[in-house]
Motif scaffolding. Structure first.
Motif, PDB file in Angstrom:
ATOM      1  N   ASP A 281       8.802  -0.853 -11.369  1.00 42.64           N
ATOM      2  CA  ASP A 281       9.470  -2.156 -11.359  1.00 42.64           C
ATOM      3  C   ASP A 281      10.759  -2.037 -10.555  1.00 42.64           C
ATOM      4  O   ASP A 281      11.762  -1.505 -11.029  1.00 42.64           O
ATOM      5  CB  ASP A 281       9.752  -2.597 -12.793  1.00 42.64           C
ATOM      6  N   ASP A 282      10.743  -2.541  -9.338  1.00 43.71           N
ATOM      7  CA  ASP A 282      11.841  -2.366  -8.398  1.00 43.71           C
ATOM      8  C   ASP A 282      12.843  -3.515  -8.509  1.00 43.71           C
ATOM      9  O   ASP A 282      12.929  -4.389  -7.645  1.00 43.71           O
ATOM     10  CB  ASP A 282      11.272  -2.281  -6.974  1.00 43.71           C
ATOM     11  N   GLY A 283      13.592  -3.527  -9.607  1.00 42.81           N
ATOM     12  CA  GLY A 283      14.656  -4.514  -9.771  1.00 42.81           C
ATOM     13  C   GLY A 283      14.164  -5.937  -9.876  1.00 42.81           C
ATOM     14  O   GLY A 283      14.853  -6.868  -9.421  1.00 42.81           O
TER      15      GLY A 283
ATOM     16  N   PRO B  57      13.387   2.508 -11.067  1.00 44.12           N
ATOM     17  CA  PRO B  57      14.176   3.540 -10.395  1.00 44.12           C
ATOM     18  C   PRO B  57      15.635   3.184 -10.176  1.00 44.12           C
ATOM     19  O   PRO B  57      16.428   4.038  -9.798  1.00 44.12           O
ATOM     20  CB  PRO B  57      13.473   3.673  -9.050  1.00 44.12           C
ATOM     21  N   GLY B  58      16.004   1.930 -10.400  1.00 46.48           N
ATOM     22  CA  GLY B  58      17.347   1.508 -10.040  1.00 46.48           C
ATOM     23  C   GLY B  58      17.412   1.152  -8.561  1.00 46.48           C
ATOM     24  O   GLY B  58      16.448   1.308  -7.820  1.00 46.48           O
TER      25      GLY B  58
ATOM     26  N   TRP C 288      11.428   3.607  -1.748  1.00 45.88           N
ATOM     27  CA  TRP C 288      12.221   4.146  -2.854  1.00 45.88           C
ATOM     28  C   TRP C 288      11.413   4.084  -4.154  1.00 45.88           C
ATOM     29  O   TRP C 288      11.394   5.036  -4.945  1.00 45.88           O
ATOM     30  CB  TRP C 288      13.523   3.361  -2.983  1.00 45.88           C
ATOM     31  N   ALA C 289      10.712   2.960  -4.364  1.00 44.27           N
ATOM     32  CA  ALA C 289       9.880   2.822  -5.556  1.00 44.27           C
ATOM     33  C   ALA C 289       8.713   3.812  -5.525  1.00 44.27           C
ATOM     34  O   ALA C 289       8.378   4.428  -6.538  1.00 44.27           O
ATOM     35  CB  ALA C 289       9.365   1.386  -5.655  1.00 44.27           C
ATOM     36  N   VAL C 290       8.087   3.974  -4.352  1.00 38.42           N
ATOM     37  CA  VAL C 290       6.980   4.930  -4.229  1.00 38.42           C
ATOM     38  C   VAL C 290       7.461   6.345  -4.531  1.00 38.42           C
ATOM     39  O   VAL C 290       6.795   7.109  -5.237  1.00 38.42           O
ATOM     40  CB  VAL C 290       6.367   4.842  -2.814  1.00 38.42           C
ATOM     41  N   ARG C 291       8.620   6.709  -3.994  1.00 41.44           N
ATOM     42  CA  ARG C 291       9.172   8.047  -4.229  1.00 41.44           C
ATOM     43  C   ARG C 291       9.381   8.282  -5.726  1.00 41.44           C
ATOM     44  O   ARG C 291       9.056   9.349  -6.257  1.00 41.44           O
ATOM     45  CB  ARG C 291      10.495   8.204  -3.487  1.00 41.44           C
ATOM     46  N   HIS C 292       9.917   7.265  -6.404  1.00 41.32           N
ATOM     47  CA  HIS C 292      10.176   7.416  -7.832  1.00 41.32           C
ATOM     48  C   HIS C 292       8.865   7.538  -8.603  1.00 41.32           C
ATOM     49  O   HIS C 292       8.741   8.376  -9.514  1.00 41.32           O
ATOM     50  CB  HIS C 292      10.969   6.209  -8.333  1.00 41.32           C
ATOM     51  N   GLY C 293       7.869   6.737  -8.232  1.00 39.30           N
ATOM     52  CA  GLY C 293       6.585   6.807  -8.915  1.00 39.30           C
ATOM     53  C   GLY C 293       5.909   8.146  -8.735  1.00 39.30           C
ATOM     54  O   GLY C 293       5.358   8.718  -9.690  1.00 39.30           O
TER      55      GLY C 293
END
Length: 404
Positions: A80-82, A118-119, A130-135
């Motif tokens: 969930d990207d913000g 992820p923030g 950024w979301a993919v990296r966090h996942g």
């Protein structure tokens, strides 16, 4: 000969080359390859879904992922990207509903879902990557170890129940490191019918699938809505970190994997569909203008060349035909008509794939004119500081050339 006749002849020659010399881009027969047999051991898979304000489409797309009929170990991570529309809470509710419903014999519930946030992205990262990296980081940190494959799929993509099974079987049977399917986009309203098939047509023209699928070829591309990536290949290529600021992230990802020695496959989907609606021309305009100038590497020279090329290749044929017929210029008339006929003929297979009437191929010059305006508008937005804008975020030009 007149100037108009020369323009028509040049356009006709360009279309002859596109027909035969651009990797047969107009054919739609690049479909997911099937192996001789299914794997003896099914690899583990982690499905990573970056999502930002996707509450409108999740009720259709997410249940299709949770209902995948896959024999091996698999989990779904939605990042969930913000979001400000309750995307995360809705995803959890859909997962609870899925786990409570059983398939045929009552032996299997929906796949497990983890929702993480992820923030805000760090400087130099696009929100999606950024979301993919966090996942990826979440699934690789599990006690079971890193999965064998990663399925990177957008939140608006709905999968048939055997979609993941087919993707993995193709990757294993053909020893592929990246398998990507261009999801069948929604074609419902008038503007979607006019613009969407051409979007796929132009993409295929830029990145002919046959060339992408040829080992050692320089052409590399993927369709970001559905990418199955071997985890080992991702580590070798250093992705997503290596492409963290890419606006056209799917092409950048494929290039990074190919540079690292990976084998690619890209084709049209039969079991993967986008459920995102684009009911107005403004919606489609924003989708194209968001990345068109980035595709040209933010270069004014390439922009001018692209505008001139679109005018010569797509606009000139019908204009030369009309001028030739009206002014009695036989060469301009037949050359313009021949170029228009080849243009329509190469567009017809894509229209057939989208179940559209064949006569719509004659409208491609009009659609190309719209894309020309969208491309120019993309450059104007960039220079006004509103270039690669999407869902409240605006991204600057990458720090280096696109072919890093």
């Amino acid at each position: 000969m007149s100037v108009i006749a020369w323009i028509a002849l040049v356009s006709c020659a360009v279309w002859a080359w596109l027909l035969l010399g651009q990797g047969l881009f107009w054919r739609t027969d690049q479909r997911l390859p099937r192996g001789p047999a299914e794997p003896e051991r099914w690899p583990s898979v982690a499905v990573v879904v970056p999502a930002r304000d996707e509450a409108e489409v999740l009720p259709v797309s997410l249940p299709s992922l949770l209902a995948q009929d896959y024999p091996g170990r698999v989990e779904v991570v939605l990042v969930d990207d913000g979001s400000e529309d309750g995307t995360g809470d809705l995803a959890r509710a859909l997962a609870e509903r899925s786990s409570g419903s059983r398939t045929d014999g009552g032996s299997r519930a929906g796949l497990p879902l983890t929702v993480v946030s992820p923030g805000p992205p760090e400087p130099g990262w696009t929100g999606k990557l950024w979301a993919v990296r966090h996942g990826i980081g979440v699934v690789c940190a599990r006690g079971e170890g890193a999965p064998d494959f990663l399925l990177l799929t957008d939140a608006d993509i709905a999968h048939a129940p055997d979609s993941l099974r087919r993707l993995v079987a193709a990757a294993v049977s053909h020893r592929l490191d990246l398998v990507s399917q261009m999801a069948r986009l929604r074609v419902s309203g008038v503007w979607e019918r006019l613009v969407v098939p051409a979007f796929v047509y132009f993409f295929c023209q830029l990145y002919p699938f046959r060339r992408v699928n040829r080992d050692g070829a320089r052409t590399a591309a993927a369709a970001g809505g559905c990418v199955l990536l071997r985890t080992e290949a991702a580590e070798r290529a250093g992705v997503p970190d290596a492409v963290r600021d890419a606006v056209i992230d799917d092409v950048a990802l494929a290039r990074a994997v190919r540079r690292a020695g990976g084998r690619l496959w890209l084709g049209l989907a039969e079991h993967v569909e986008s459920v995102r609606p684009y009911p107005r021309l403004a919606d489609l305009w924003r989708m194209v203008a968001r990345s068109a100038y980035a595709q040209l590497r933010h270069s004014g020279v390439l922009l001018a060349a692209t505008v001139a090329g679109l005018a010569l290749v797509y606009l000139a044929p019908p204009l030369c035909l009309a001028i030739g017929v009206g002014g009695g210029d036989a060469v301009a008339a037949w050359a313009g008509g021949a170029a228009w006929a080849v243009m329509a003929g190469t567009y017809a297979p894509v229209l057939r794939y989208y179940r559209q009437p064949p006569w719509a191929a004659a409208l491609l010059p009009l659609t190309a004119f719209l894309y020309l305006l969208m491309t120019v508008d993309s450059a104007v937005r960039h220079h006004r500081g509103r270039g690669a804008a999407w869902k409240g975020r605006t991204y600057p030009a990458p720090r280096a050339a696109a072919d890093r």
